[in-house]
Scaffold this motif. Structure first.
Motif, short mmCIF file in Angstrom:
data_model
loop_
_atom_site.label_atom_id
_atom_site.label_comp_id
_atom_site.label_asym_id
_atom_site.label_seq_id
_atom_site.Cartn_x
_atom_site.Cartn_y
_atom_site.Cartn_z
N TYR A 5 -1.29 69.24 39.24
CA TYR A 5 0.18 68.93 39.75
C TYR A 5 0.40 68.07 38.29
O TYR A 5 -0.35 67.84 37.55
CB TYR A 5 -0.06 67.55 41.06
N LYS A 6 1.86 68.28 38.42
CA LYS A 6 2.65 67.40 37.32
C LYS A 6 3.15 66.09 37.85
O LYS A 6 4.25 66.32 38.88
CB LYS A 6 3.63 68.32 36.95
N LEU A 7 2.65 65.03 37.39
CA LEU A 7 3.15 63.83 37.92
C LEU A 7 4.72 63.44 37.31
O LEU A 7 5.15 63.45 36.35
CB LEU A 7 2.35 62.70 37.20
N GLN A 10 8.71 59.44 40.62
CA GLN A 10 8.45 59.38 42.12
C GLN A 10 7.99 60.38 42.92
O GLN A 10 7.16 59.89 43.84
CB GLN A 10 9.89 58.65 42.83
N GLU A 11 8.03 61.42 42.40
CA GLU A 11 7.42 62.78 43.26
C GLU A 11 6.62 63.68 42.29
O GLU A 11 7.10 63.69 41.08
CB GLU A 11 8.69 63.35 43.92
N SER A 12 5.70 64.45 42.70
CA SER A 12 5.10 65.32 41.89
C SER A 12 5.13 66.76 42.63
O SER A 12 5.14 66.78 43.99
CB SER A 12 3.62 64.78 41.77
N ARG A 13 5.11 67.51 41.76
CA ARG A 13 4.76 68.99 42.38
C ARG A 13 3.33 69.60 41.50
O ARG A 13 3.04 69.23 40.65
CB ARG A 13 6.12 69.83 41.44
N GLY A 14 2.90 70.48 42.60
CA GLY A 14 1.54 71.02 42.22
C GLY A 14 1.47 72.40 42.60
O GLY A 14 2.21 73.11 43.59
N CYS A 31 -3.17 69.20 55.64
CA CYS A 31 -2.55 67.77 55.10
C CYS A 31 -1.19 67.88 54.93
O CYS A 31 -0.82 66.73 54.10
CB CYS A 31 -3.28 67.74 53.42
N GLU A 32 -0.56 68.59 55.71
CA GLU A 32 0.87 68.72 55.58
C GLU A 32 1.57 67.31 55.88
O GLU A 32 2.89 67.06 55.39
CB GLU A 32 1.46 69.73 56.50
N SER A 33 1.26 66.37 56.74
CA SER A 33 1.83 65.11 56.97
C SER A 33 2.07 64.24 55.51
O SER A 33 2.68 63.39 55.55
CB SER A 33 1.08 64.38 57.83
N LEU A 34 1.05 64.69 54.61
CA LEU A 34 1.38 63.82 53.23
C LEU A 34 2.17 64.66 52.26
O LEU A 34 2.55 64.24 51.14
CB LEU A 34 -0.11 63.83 52.44
N LEU A 35 2.64 65.92 52.52
CA LEU A 35 3.36 66.60 51.65
C LEU A 35 4.84 66.68 52.12
O LEU A 35 5.27 66.75 53.30
CB LEU A 35 3.02 68.08 51.73
N LEU A 36 5.92 66.73 50.98
CA LEU A 36 7.47 66.94 51.24
C LEU A 36 7.66 68.32 51.87
O LEU A 36 8.47 68.83 52.59
CB LEU A 36 8.11 66.55 50.24
N MET A 37 6.89 69.15 51.16
CA MET A 37 6.94 70.72 51.41
C MET A 37 5.87 71.39 50.58
O MET A 37 5.21 70.95 49.67
CB MET A 37 8.26 71.44 50.94
N PHE A 38 5.41 72.57 51.30
CA PHE A 38 4.44 73.44 50.76
C PHE A 38 4.79 74.82 51.08
O PHE A 38 5.54 75.08 51.97
CB PHE A 38 2.99 72.88 51.01
N GLY A 39 4.05 75.91 50.22
CA GLY A 39 4.19 76.91 50.73
C GLY A 39 3.37 78.06 49.84
O GLY A 39 3.17 77.59 48.82
N GLY A 40 3.51 79.49 50.19
CA GLY A 40 2.82 80.39 49.21
C GLY A 40 1.96 81.44 50.12
O GLY A 40 2.71 81.72 51.06
N HIS A 41 1.15 81.94 49.55
CA HIS A 41 0.21 82.89 50.22
C HIS A 41 -1.46 82.52 50.15
O HIS A 41 -1.57 81.81 49.17
CB HIS A 41 0.63 84.42 49.93
N PRO A 42 -2.22 83.13 50.75
CA PRO A 42 -3.64 82.88 50.71
C PRO A 42 -4.20 82.63 49.39
O PRO A 42 -4.90 81.49 49.25
CB PRO A 42 -4.27 84.17 51.63
N PRO A 43 -3.98 83.40 48.47
CA PRO A 43 -4.54 83.01 47.21
C PRO A 43 -3.86 81.87 46.26
O PRO A 43 -4.80 81.39 45.57
CB PRO A 43 -4.73 84.24 46.36
N LEU A 49 4.98 66.32 46.68
CA LEU A 49 4.70 65.12 47.58
C LEU A 49 5.19 63.83 46.56
O LEU A 49 5.38 63.94 45.54
CB LEU A 49 3.21 65.08 47.72
N LYS A 50 5.37 62.74 47.46
CA LYS A 50 5.53 61.55 46.92
C LYS A 50 4.35 61.04 46.11
O LYS A 50 3.20 61.28 46.87
CB LYS A 50 5.85 60.66 47.92
N ASN A 51 4.63 60.40 45.05
CA ASN A 51 3.42 59.96 44.34
C ASN A 51 2.44 58.93 45.04
O ASN A 51 1.18 58.78 44.87
CB ASN A 51 3.83 59.35 42.89
#
Length: 65
Positions: A5-7, A10-14, A31-43, A49-51
């Protein structure tokens, strides 16, 4: 599995990369309750997320492996 992730101020992206037979999105869903958003595919997936949740996310992810 690799999680990086890149810090931000106040928020970071990984980014996530997984070996074969492990679904990155399913791992993040647990872990989605800790994330603002996420997505992608299996690999590979991404997340935002908030720091204040970085250590909690680390704990959540470690508990899955």
């Amino acid at each position: 599995p690799t999680f990086i992730y890149k810090l931000g101020e106040q928020e970071s992206r990984g980014s996530v990369r997984m070996p074969k037979n492990i679904d990155a999105v399913k791992v993040l869903q647990k872990c989605e309750s800790l994330l603002l958003m996420f997505g992608g595919h299996p690999p590979a997936a991404g997340f935002h997320l908030k720091n204040e949740n970085i250590e909690k996310l680390k704990d959540c992810l470690e508990s899955q492996f």
